[in-house]
Design a protein around this motif. Structure first.
Motif, short mmCIF file in Angstrom:
data_model
loop_
_atom_site.label_atom_id
_atom_site.label_comp_id
_atom_site.label_asym_id
_atom_site.label_seq_id
_atom_site.Cartn_x
_atom_site.Cartn_y
_atom_site.Cartn_z
N TRP A 137 40.94 25.65 37.25
CA TRP A 137 41.20 26.69 35.86
C TRP A 137 40.49 26.45 34.82
O TRP A 137 39.56 25.53 35.22
CB TRP A 137 42.50 26.72 35.70
CG TRP A 137 43.08 27.13 34.00
CD1 TRP A 137 43.28 28.97 33.91
CD2 TRP A 137 43.78 26.85 32.58
NE1 TRP A 137 43.33 29.17 32.78
CE2 TRP A 137 43.67 28.02 31.91
CE3 TRP A 137 43.60 24.90 32.50
CZ2 TRP A 137 44.09 27.61 30.74
CZ3 TRP A 137 44.07 25.30 30.99
CH2 TRP A 137 43.90 26.53 30.05
N ASP A 138 39.52 27.70 34.93
CA ASP A 138 38.17 27.26 33.94
C ASP A 138 38.51 27.65 32.48
O ASP A 138 38.15 27.49 31.88
CB ASP A 138 37.72 28.78 33.82
CG ASP A 138 37.87 29.98 33.34
OD1 ASP A 138 38.97 30.23 33.32
OD2 ASP A 138 37.34 30.69 33.99
N GLY A 172 42.93 34.88 31.44
CA GLY A 172 43.69 36.22 32.17
C GLY A 172 43.81 35.39 33.57
O GLY A 172 43.37 34.12 34.09
N LYS A 173 43.89 36.06 34.44
CA LYS A 173 45.13 36.19 35.77
C LYS A 173 43.15 35.32 36.85
O LYS A 173 43.94 34.62 37.80
CB LYS A 173 45.33 36.84 36.61
CG LYS A 173 46.52 37.35 35.97
CD LYS A 173 47.12 38.51 36.71
CE LYS A 173 48.26 39.12 35.35
NZ LYS A 173 49.10 40.49 36.95
N GLU A 174 42.18 36.20 36.29
CA GLU A 174 41.00 35.91 36.71
C GLU A 174 40.27 34.45 36.66
O GLU A 174 39.56 33.84 37.84
CB GLU A 174 39.99 36.75 36.73
CG GLU A 174 38.79 37.14 36.07
CD GLU A 174 40.13 37.37 34.65
OE1 GLU A 174 40.12 38.05 33.72
OE2 GLU A 174 41.00 37.85 35.05
N SER A 175 40.70 33.98 35.71
CA SER A 175 40.50 32.61 34.73
C SER A 175 41.20 31.47 35.94
O SER A 175 40.40 29.74 36.20
CB SER A 175 40.64 32.07 33.60
OG SER A 175 40.49 32.87 33.10
N THR A 235 41.56 30.42 40.13
CA THR A 235 41.21 30.62 41.85
C THR A 235 41.47 29.86 42.26
O THR A 235 42.60 28.15 41.76
CB THR A 235 39.72 30.62 41.66
OG1 THR A 235 39.12 29.42 41.69
CG2 THR A 235 39.10 31.17 40.56
N SER A 265 49.93 31.67 43.51
CA SER A 265 48.94 32.63 42.84
C SER A 265 48.90 32.18 41.10
O SER A 265 49.50 31.31 41.03
CB SER A 265 49.77 34.11 42.69
OG SER A 265 50.38 34.20 42.42
N SER A 266 47.33 33.41 40.57
CA SER A 266 48.23 33.27 39.29
C SER A 266 48.79 34.49 38.57
O SER A 266 47.82 35.19 39.01
CB SER A 266 46.02 33.37 38.93
OG SER A 266 45.85 33.59 37.67
N HIS A 267 49.33 34.02 38.27
CA HIS A 267 50.48 35.82 38.59
C HIS A 267 50.96 36.15 36.63
O HIS A 267 50.51 37.74 36.49
CB HIS A 267 51.66 35.40 38.62
CG HIS A 267 53.04 36.52 38.78
ND1 HIS A 267 52.19 37.70 39.47
CD2 HIS A 267 53.86 36.84 38.66
CE1 HIS A 267 53.10 39.17 38.95
NE2 HIS A 267 54.15 38.53 38.28
N GLY A 326 48.71 34.10 34.19
CA GLY A 326 47.26 34.09 34.05
C GLY A 326 47.70 32.94 32.64
O GLY A 326 48.27 31.79 33.18
#
Length: 297
Positions: free
Chosen positions: A68-69, A73-76, A78, A92-94, A96
């Motif tokens: 986690w960065d 967002g969910k994309e943060s 991976t 998953s990152s469902h 966020g």
């Protein structure tokens, strides 16, 4: 084959909706940090060890890393799988916001008035991430649920194969529960007398330990509660529990027949002794490896 029976309030059925559903097993009382205390003294706390084993563990059958960065967002968040995985949507990152989500692959069904409390392992300490918990009305809800963990700061978490990603138990629900009432202990002379005796005995024993009294050092600790005894050394109740191991999961083989498996395995690679892949034996609760760890940030 063995026919198993249970009372309605003890019934818990796990309907598998995915071929890749996570393995489930009775929870272990062991914790790595408890093993590391001098003389393993943490296990002297009976309420803690009973809590540790008062449910079932949901086991991750593969290893992966989640990073986690710090973003919302969910994309943060991976995920990098370290083992071959048939269904990458199981983790998953469902949502966020640094929330890691597990889809375990079951619909739970409990008896009327009983819910499923899903959480992380009791008394487990994990740096960098926190398991969330929820109470689910599984007596009527024909849906799956997810298990979620929240990063506490940016970084990478590694889940090893065999890590317990969730812990659950069934509890009654409905209504507002009992009303807590605060009273002075003097209103109950019998309880006050027992409390005063206990406090005096505890004070004297701790003083003896501090003075290196040989008898106190040999005894090590008072075991009144552990043995379910009153201050006078008598048996307090018949249903005192000093060790708990819940029923293993069974696989239905028909309307009345069940196949019993050691510690509840229903997968070929999680059969009795199947922990050998990760250095553990299913029959040995004392062997615990670090399964979840924080690796940076």
């Amino acid at each position: 084959m063995e026919a198993l029976t249970s009372t309605p309030e003890q019934t818990l059925t796990l309907y598998r909706v995915s071929e890749d559903a996570f393995p489930i097993q009775p929870a272990s009382p062991a914790r790595e940090w408890m093993d590391s205390t001098p003389g393993r003294f943490a296990y002297r706390c009976l309420p803690m060890t009973i809590a540790n084993s008062s449910g079932w563990e949901i086991i991750c059958p593969f290893a992966f890393e989640a990073t986690w960065d710090g973003g919302a967002g969910k994309e943060s968040l991976t995920i990098r799988f370290l083992d071959e995985v048939a269904d990458t949507e199981q983790v998953s990152s469902h949502f966020g916001s640094g929330v890691l989500t597990f889809r375990i692959g079951y619909v739970f069904k409990t008896a009327s008035g009983w819910a499923t409390w899903v959480k992380g392992l009791p008394n487990e300490v994990i740096d960098g991430i926190q398991p969330l918990e929820g109470l689910i009305e599984t007596d009527w809800l024909p849906f799956t649920f997810t298990m979620n963990w929240k990063f506490t700061r940016p970084g990478t978490i590694r889940f090893e194969r065999g890590a317990a990603v969730a812990f659950f138990m069934i509890v009654p629900y409905g209504g507002d529960g009992p009303r807590p009432v605060i009273r002075e202990i003097s209103e109950n002379p019998e309880w006050e007398s027992s409390f005063r005796q206990w406090a005096e005995q505890r004070r004297d024993f701790n003083a003896a330990l501090a003075e290196s009294d040989p008898a106190a050092l040999k005894k090590g600790w008072q075991k009144t509660y552990f043995h379910g005894q009153t201050i006078e050394g008598e048996k307090a109740i018949d249903h005192h529990v000093s060790r708990r191991r819940l029923q293993g999961v069974v696989r239905s083989c028909g309307s009345d027949a069940f196949e019993q498996t050691e510690r509840g395995s229903i997968y070929p690679h999680w059969a009795p002794g199947g922990y050998s892949e990760v250095g553990m034996r299913s029959s040995d609760y004392k062997i615990r490896l670090r399964k979840v760890r924080f690796e940076g940030g």
